[in-house]
Design a protein around this motif. Structure first.
Motif, PDB file in Angstrom:
ATOM      1  N   GLN A 178       0.839  -1.210   0.000  1.00 41.85           N
ATOM      2  CA  GLN A 178       0.000   0.000   0.000  1.00 41.85           C
ATOM      3  C   GLN A 178       0.872   1.258   0.000  1.00 41.85           C
ATOM      4  O   GLN A 178       0.595   2.219  -0.712  1.00 41.85           O
ATOM      5  CB  GLN A 178      -0.907   0.023   1.237  1.00 41.85           C
ATOM      6  N   ALA A 179       1.929   1.225   0.819  1.00 40.13           N
ATOM      7  CA  ALA A 179       2.813   2.386   0.909  1.00 40.13           C
ATOM      8  C   ALA A 179       3.488   2.650  -0.433  1.00 40.13           C
ATOM      9  O   ALA A 179       3.696   3.800  -0.836  1.00 40.13           O
ATOM     10  CB  ALA A 179       3.871   2.150   1.990  1.00 40.13           C
ATOM     11  N   ALA A 180       3.808   1.555  -1.148  1.00 35.04           N
ATOM     12  CA  ALA A 180       4.479   1.699  -2.447  1.00 35.04           C
ATOM     13  C   ALA A 180       3.501   2.112  -3.548  1.00 35.04           C
ATOM     14  O   ALA A 180       3.913   2.604  -4.589  1.00 35.04           O
ATOM     15  CB  ALA A 180       5.152   0.371  -2.819  1.00 35.04           C
ATOM     16  N   HIS A 181       2.212   1.869  -3.324  1.00 36.06           N
ATOM     17  CA  HIS A 181       1.199   2.191  -4.357  1.00 36.06           C
ATOM     18  C   HIS A 181       0.063   3.019  -3.751  1.00 36.06           C
ATOM     19  O   HIS A 181      -1.068   2.548  -3.642  1.00 36.06           O
ATOM     20  CB  HIS A 181       0.635   0.894  -4.963  1.00 36.06           C
ATOM     21  N   PRO A 182       0.349   4.282  -3.381  1.00 33.43           N
ATOM     22  CA  PRO A 182      -0.687   5.099  -2.739  1.00 33.43           C
ATOM     23  C   PRO A 182      -1.864   5.400  -3.663  1.00 33.43           C
ATOM     24  O   PRO A 182      -2.938   5.758  -3.187  1.00 33.43           O
ATOM     25  CB  PRO A 182       0.059   6.385  -2.361  1.00 33.43           C
ATOM     26  N   GLU A 183      -1.645   5.229  -4.987  1.00 32.12           N
ATOM     27  CA  GLU A 183      -2.722   5.575  -5.916  1.00 32.12           C
ATOM     28  C   GLU A 183      -3.823   4.497  -5.955  1.00 32.12           C
ATOM     29  O   GLU A 183      -4.917   4.720  -6.456  1.00 32.12           O
ATOM     30  CB  GLU A 183      -2.144   5.773  -7.357  1.00 32.12           C
ATOM     31  N   MET A 184      -3.538   3.300  -5.392  1.00 31.18           N
ATOM     32  CA  MET A 184      -4.520   2.210  -5.445  1.00 31.18           C
ATOM     33  C   MET A 184      -5.421   2.223  -4.222  1.00 31.18           C
ATOM     34  O   MET A 184      -5.018   2.620  -3.137  1.00 31.18           O
ATOM     35  CB  MET A 184      -3.804   0.856  -5.550  1.00 31.18           C
ATOM     36  N   ASP A 185      -6.691   1.772  -4.419  1.00 31.94           N
ATOM     37  CA  ASP A 185      -7.675   1.749  -3.334  1.00 31.94           C
ATOM     38  C   ASP A 185      -7.670   0.335  -2.721  1.00 31.94           C
ATOM     39  O   ASP A 185      -8.014  -0.627  -3.387  1.00 31.94           O
ATOM     40  CB  ASP A 185      -9.059   2.091  -3.885  1.00 31.94           C
TER      41      ASP A 185
END
Length: 192
Positions: A178-185
């Motif tokens: 999640q931290a690496a992909h903040p754009e994903m829900d």
């Protein structure tokens, strides 16, 4: 007091409560008509009997979920009841020592579980506070020891309704992702 309240206590309050719990537990266990100790795979019970008792005077019944010890001809049993967990009857034994105590060895069916009590109607001990004999753990090779410690941790976590080590790892991995992909829900993400 509920377990979640325990987490809010200070270190000193926890220690005081643990000490009180240990003393209450010790008093309850001391009042039983036997003493017992356990390892992950087995339970050993010592039942005092009148001095001079012979094996033929005893009526001992060991069943998958039942245990009773009594003297023949006496209606009242020294102990009798339902075992808290199932045992392997064929691997469980009893013998008389010094004509004054019955030694009972019970082989647990589930060898990965601590027992809270011997008979279901007797006071329980807090299995989360059990410290396995370190010598036993240290006798194991690194891989087995790690596995046993993990099982013990997971068992404690489950009893407290907290995540097991595998679940914690998955949650950690998801957090990193999640931290690496903040754009994903991730609001609908399920950990299974």
């Amino acid at each position: 007091m509920a377990d979640d309240d325990y987490d809010k206590l200070s270190k000193e309050e926890r220690e005081a409560r643990d000490k009180a719990d240990r003393e209450r537990e010790a008093a309850e266990q001391a009042a039983l008509p036997y003493t017992w100790r356990q390892e992950l795979g087995e339970v050993d019970i010592v039942v005092p009997v009148p001095k001079g008792t012979r094996g033929r005077d005893l009526a001992v019944v060991i069943q998958k979920k039942k245990l009773s010890v009594g003297l023949k001809g006496q209606a009242d049993k020294i102990l009798e009841g339902e075992l808290c967990k199932e045992i392997k009857v064929d691997d469980s034994t009893w013998n008389l020592e010094d004509q004054q105590s019955v030694l009972i060895h019970l082989e647990k069916l589930n060898q990965q579980q601590w027992w809270e009590n011997v008979l279901t109607h007797h006071p329980k001990i807090d299995t989360r506070k059990i410290q396995p004999e370190n010598s036993k753990l240290s006798d194991l090779d690194g891989e087995t020891r790690g596995m046993v410690e993990k099982m013990m941790f997971d068992n404690q976590q489950k009893q407290m309704g907290k995540p097991t080590s595998d679940e914690l790892k998955k949650m950690e991995a998801l957090k990193k992702f999640q931290a690496a992909h903040p754009e994903m829900d991730f609001s609908k993400a399920k950990i299974s």
